[in-house]
Design a protein around this motif. Structure first.
Motif, short mmCIF file in Angstrom:
data_model
loop_
_atom_site.label_atom_id
_atom_site.label_comp_id
_atom_site.label_asym_id
_atom_site.label_seq_id
_atom_site.Cartn_x
_atom_site.Cartn_y
_atom_site.Cartn_z
N ARG A 94 61.94 37.82 14.46
CA ARG A 94 62.78 37.99 15.65
C ARG A 94 62.57 36.87 16.67
O ARG A 94 63.51 36.35 17.25
N HIS B 116 50.83 52.07 18.18
CA HIS B 116 51.26 51.16 17.10
C HIS B 116 51.94 49.92 17.68
O HIS B 116 51.62 48.79 17.30
N GLN C 144 54.63 56.41 19.18
CA GLN C 144 54.39 55.12 18.52
C GLN C 144 53.87 54.06 19.49
O GLN C 144 53.82 52.87 19.16
N GLY D 245 63.72 52.32 7.40
CA GLY D 245 62.57 52.44 6.50
C GLY D 245 63.09 52.56 5.08
O GLY D 245 63.41 53.64 4.62
N PRO E 268 66.30 54.71 11.16
CA PRO E 268 65.81 55.89 10.44
C PRO E 268 65.08 55.51 9.15
O PRO E 268 65.20 54.38 8.67
N1 ARG Z 1 61.50 54.00 10.89
C1 ARG Z 1 60.68 54.27 12.03
C2 ARG Z 1 60.61 55.79 12.27
O1 ARG Z 1 61.44 56.52 11.81
C3 ARG Z 1 61.15 53.62 13.28
C4 ARG Z 1 61.17 52.12 13.24
C5 ARG Z 1 61.20 51.52 14.59
N2 ARG Z 1 61.21 50.10 14.57
C6 ARG Z 1 60.15 49.33 14.28
N3 ARG Z 1 60.32 48.04 14.25
N4 ARG Z 1 58.96 49.85 14.04
O2 ARG Z 1 59.71 56.23 12.95
#
Ligand code: ARG
Length: 579
Positions: free
Chosen positions: A326, A346, A343, A161, A123
């Protein structure tokens, strides 16, 4: 070894002996229709076509060489050249008996264990977790359980995030609120409200906005005072997430948190290296990479911005750094990403660019496993009645309250403590199962009434099916765990049920490969249905049933209980002995 693999090996050996080149596969699968045996081998047709021979002749010569003494009691050829294998009841019985005495239920730990990074939940800490994160959390956690069960080394990565320009504004707001004597937990009780307050101050006050912007810079340069406030914000926001994880019973914990901020030190390197490789260049003040591999409908290469005009980095930059961490530091063979389908571009950009730049070795596979949107009954994205974000903690509490009402209707005699425990498991199980049983990539409608039904392909039904089996043992006053009897299969219902139970390992292995948990839900539903059919046709504790038959049937019941319990556990759903 599962039956499918075992039979495929035998058929392959027969094909070799029949002179069929090794490039042709046996194509073994469970039979689709009753009357066509238990398994089919459909490889004869393909081989015949290439070898320019009649398919039935090829099928006959395979069957002639097929060594299945004691395994099958009939092998016949149907249609153009399908080989139908009818397994011997006694062989099935022995296999199942072995499986129920195996701690792993016949699912072997892989001898090719991989390190698999699973990026899920993740999140944004600036805001309240929303339903998209609920799906990611539930699906990701189920896949983690399956991979670990098969013996893979799973590394959970909660890519929260916790960095970015909005934190300047949030820190300024937190500073102000703490300045009035407020405690952090209270100030940040509702992240959504807090965010709106911060945003309002940012928009309304020039001073506040300037301070917020300055804090972004201070944060990046490591100003202690500002970092402290940031850590405070991060800590309380993570507590919110952890509440949800606890309520949901997911396996994520503090040690799995590895957020965006962890990659700060590598972002400048990512940009420099991409520039040096000629994979990114200045464009309108920003640093951009254009990917010919991904084009829009006009054939234009896809742009990925990795550094903004003002020097700031982006979501993609962080994900590039995360990918190489990773692959190279965690030494992952696979990395699975559970984020919503929006996404996809992306993820594709980041994976493509990382490969081009050789940030990750060839052998490493990053995989995006997208999911659809959770919708309300109006078929629009799930929101509160006033259009706001649904608070997940409240949603889960509501699930438990509603489940309790249903359980009270069904079994009013449970004492209060048991009732609450059952309601908890049923409510959370219903929410999880409703999500997991849908094909992940589709949107789905979140509907309380449907998910809490005690019949059909629902969580409560699956838990109820388990309690039905459990109650047979309690009625007979037999300890299920230590019970052990030979199995004798005499009826078609016993045959079907035993065979269904033996498919379990095939299904679990399929989930690890294809990453679609709904396949496991459907399988468990079939087990529960096969059990119902069996239970109607085959009395167990009735007077007049001889001891051998009774014990054999109890052993089948034990197999059902074990399979449902383990299967539901792999979905992250708890069972109970009564409800
Ligand atoms: N924080 C992002 C969101 O809420 C998701 C992250 C997913 N992981 C990544 N490595 N981009 O949309």
């Amino acid at each position: 070894m599962n039956i499918r693999t075992f039979l495929a090996e035998r058929v392959r050996a027969a094909m070799t002996q029949a002179g069929i080149p090794a490039e042709f596969n046996p194509i073994v699968a469970p039979a689709k229709k009753a009357g066509f045996g238990d398994y089919q081998a459909n490889g004869a047709m393909g081989a015949a076509k290439a070898m320019k021979k009649p398919p039935r002749d090829i099928a006959s010569s395979i069957v002639e060489h097929l060594e299945l003494d004691g395994v099958a009691d009939k092998i016949d050829i149907a249609g153009p050249g399908f080989i139908n294998i009818h397994l011997a009841p006694q062989w099935i019985a022995t296999q199942l008996h072995n499986v129920s005495n195996d701690a792993q239920l016949g699912i072997q730990k892989t001898n090719a264990s991989q390190t698999v990074v699973v990026d899920y939940s993740s999140p944004n800490l600036a805001k309240e977790m929303h339903v998209g994160h609920l799906r990611s959390t539930i699906i990701g956690d189920s896949v983690v359980r399956v991979l670990a069960y098969l013996g893979h080394n799973v590394v959970r990565q909660n890519h929260v995030g916790d960095w970015g320009t909005q934190f300047g504004m949030l820190i300024a707001e937190l500073e102000d609120q703490l300045g009035t004597g407020e405690r952090p937990e209270l100030a940040l009780q509702d992240l959504e409200v807090f965010y709106q307050q911060a945003k309002k101050h940012f928009d309304d006050s020039e001073d506040f906005a300037n301070r917020a912007r300055d804090y972004v810079v201070q944060l990046q340069s490591g100003n202690e005072q500002v970092l402290k406030l940031w850590q405070e914000f991060r800590r309380v926001s993570l507590l919110h997430a952890d509440d949800i994880y606890k309520k949901l019973g997911v396996t994520l914990s503090e040690k799995d948190i590895f957020g965006e901020s962890e990659y700060n030190n590598d972002l400048a390197n990512v940009v420099t290296e991409l520039k040096d490789l000629g994979l990114a260049a200045e464009n309108d003040g920003a640093i951009v990479s254009f990917l010919d591999e991904i084009t829009n409908k006009n054939g234009d290469p896809s742009p990925v911005i990795i550094q903004k005009k003002d020097g700031g980095y982006l979501y993609a930059t962080t994900d590039l750094a995360a990918l190489r961490y990773r692959a190279n530091t965690l030494k992952a063979d696979r990395a699975l990403y559970f984020t919503d389908a929006r996404q996809a571009l992306h993820m594709n950009q980041v994976f493509t660019l990382a490969r081009k730049a050789k940030f990750v070795p060839e052998s490493f596979t990053p995989e995006h496993h997208p999911f659809g949107t959770m919708l309300g009954k109006d078929n629009k994205p799930f929101k509160t009645r006033t259009g706001g974000t649904v608070k997940l903690a409240e949603l889960l509490d509501e699930a438990i309250v509603r489940a309790r009402q249903e359980v009270e209707k069904k079994n009013p005699d449970l004492n209060d403590k048991t009732m609450q425990e059952v309601a908890q498991k049923v409510g959370i199980g219903a929410v999880k199962y409703a999500d997991l049983c849908k094909t992940r990539t589709n949107d789905y409608v979140f509907d309380w009434d449907n998910m809490l039904k005690f019949e059909g392909n629902t969580g409560p039904y699956m838990q109820y099916a388990y309690t039905r089996v459990a109650s047979i043992f309690s009625k007979a006053e037999i300890d299920r765990a230590s019970f052990n009897s030979d199995i004798v299969i005499t009826t078609p219902q016993e045959h079907q049920l035993a065979l269904k139970l033996l498919h379990f390992s095939e299904v679990v292995e399929q989930i690890a490969q294809e990453v679609y948990p709904h396949i496991l839900c459907h399988y468990l539903y079939e087990v529960a249905s096969a059990f119902s059919t069996f239970y109607e046709a085959c009395p167990i504790l009735k007077d007049g049933i001889d001891t051998q038959t009774k014990n054999s049937r109890l052993q089948l019941c034990k197999g059902v209980a074990q399979t449902l319990k383990t299967g539901l556990d792999l979905l992250g759903i708890d069972v109970m002995e009564k409800m």
